[in-house]
Structures are given as C-alpha cells and as structure tokens.
Design a protein around this motif. Structure first.
Motif, mmCIF file in Angstrom:
data_model
loop_
_atom_site.group_PDB
_atom_site.id
_atom_site.type_symbol
_atom_site.label_atom_id
_atom_site.label_comp_id
_atom_site.label_asym_id
_atom_site.label_seq_id
_atom_site.Cartn_x
_atom_site.Cartn_y
_atom_site.Cartn_z
ATOM 1 N N THR A 56 0.863 -1.178 0.000
ATOM 2 C CA THR A 56 0.000 0.000 0.000
ATOM 3 C C THR A 56 0.897 1.224 0.000
ATOM 4 O OG1 THR A 56 -1.695 -1.166 1.249
ATOM 5 C CG2 THR A 56 -1.844 1.235 1.193
ATOM 6 N N GLY A 57 0.697 2.085 -0.977
ATOM 7 C CA GLY A 57 1.502 3.295 -1.092
ATOM 8 C C GLY A 57 1.007 4.385 -0.159
ATOM 9 N N PRO A 58 1.747 5.482 -0.058
ATOM 10 C CA PRO A 58 1.365 6.585 0.823
ATOM 11 C C PRO A 58 0.005 7.195 0.465
ATOM 12 C CG PRO A 58 3.584 6.923 -0.046
ATOM 13 C CD PRO A 58 3.021 5.722 -0.715
ATOM 14 N N SER A 62 -3.129 0.345 -3.598
ATOM 15 C CA SER A 62 -2.500 -0.911 -3.195
ATOM 16 C C SER A 62 -2.510 -1.911 -4.343
ATOM 17 C CB SER A 62 -3.212 -1.502 -1.982
ATOM 18 O OG SER A 62 -4.550 -1.805 -2.307
ATOM 19 N N TRP A 63 -1.626 -2.878 -4.236
ATOM 20 C CA TRP A 63 -1.598 -4.000 -5.152
ATOM 21 C C TRP A 63 -1.153 -5.227 -4.393
ATOM 22 C CZ3 TRP A 63 2.951 -6.600 -6.252
ATOM 23 C CH2 TRP A 63 4.128 -5.942 -5.955
ATOM 24 N N SER A 64 -1.449 -6.388 -4.957
ATOM 25 C CA SER A 64 -1.135 -7.647 -4.303
ATOM 26 C C SER A 64 -0.602 -8.632 -5.340
ATOM 27 C CB SER A 64 -2.396 -8.216 -3.654
ATOM 28 O OG SER A 64 -2.145 -9.471 -3.078
ATOM 29 N N THR A 83 -2.904 -8.388 -8.577
ATOM 30 C CA THR A 83 -4.068 -7.509 -8.542
ATOM 31 C C THR A 83 -3.574 -6.088 -8.348
ATOM 32 O OG1 THR A 83 -5.407 -9.258 -7.564
ATOM 33 C CG2 THR A 83 -6.258 -7.013 -7.406
ATOM 34 N N GLY A 84 -3.956 -5.207 -9.250
ATOM 35 C CA GLY A 84 -3.501 -3.821 -9.214
ATOM 36 C C GLY A 84 -4.446 -2.898 -8.460
ATOM 37 N N SER A 89 -7.192 -8.137 -12.103
ATOM 38 C CA SER A 89 -6.275 -9.238 -11.792
ATOM 39 C C SER A 89 -5.790 -9.915 -13.058
ATOM 40 C CB SER A 89 -6.965 -10.285 -10.919
ATOM 41 O OG SER A 89 -7.286 -9.756 -9.666
ATOM 42 N N ILE A 90 -4.565 -10.398 -12.999
ATOM 43 C CA ILE A 90 -3.988 -11.215 -14.061
ATOM 44 C C ILE A 90 -3.462 -12.478 -13.393
ATOM 45 C CG2 ILE A 90 -2.161 -11.399 -15.772
ATOM 46 C CD1 ILE A 90 -2.279 -8.371 -16.057
#
Length: 99
Positions: A56-58, A62-64, A83-84, A89-90
């Motif tokens: 999670t950015g400032p 978020s991405w996973s 997941t972006g 999702s890819i």
C-alpha cells in the motif's frame, strides 16, 4: 484465460486448506519513510508452498501479488496472480510433468 483463472482458484483453495498453522508459516512487514507499507507472508506444507506480497503506497493505492507451487506424484502446478490498484487481476498457471 478462464481455464487459467479456474486453475489458479483450485491451487489457491488447495494451499489455503493445507492444514493448521505451523512452523512453516511466516510473515514480515515494513513501513516506508512516507507511510507506505509492504507485507510479505508465506506458507509451506502438505506438498505446497505459497507466498503473498501486499503493498500500500502513501496515497492509499495498493496491489497484491500471490504465487505458489503444488506438487503431486506425477506433476507439479505453479501459479502467479497480480491484482492492481484498480482491482484488475492477471493470473497465470503452469503444469510440469515429472516422470
């Protein structure tokens, strides 16, 4: 594409139902200087290993990323999924035959 997603779902279900938490489970977290967080977690056992990275950015975006391997007697299955921030999702999977 749908076959890959269903194969990834089956592999993820196998990894999640692998059994109770044990010494093979691990997790690490970091917080950056600007408030971003990164969490890595993994699990191994019952002929499978998985790893998940959550970032999670400032700004709150978020991405996973998840990956894992399930080994059987004659073949192994590996998968990756990303997941972006927009929720897209890819997923990709691969089967290796072992003789």
């Amino acid at each position: 594409m749908m076959i890959r997603l269903s194969m990834a779902a089956v592999a993820a279900a196998l990894l999640l139902t692998a059994g109770p938490a044990g010494a093979e489970d691990w997790s690490r977290s970091w917080t950056g200087p600007h408030g971003g967080t990164r969490t890595l977690s993994g699990q191994c056992g019952n002929h499978s290993c998985s790893r998940t990275v959550d970032v999670t950015g400032p700004g709150g975006r978020s991405w996973s990323r998840s990956s894992g391997v399930v080994q059987g007697p004659f073949r192994s299955y590996g998968y990756r999924s990303v997941t972006g921030p927009a929720g897209r999702s890819i997923a990709a999977g691969r089967v290796w035959r072992r003789f």
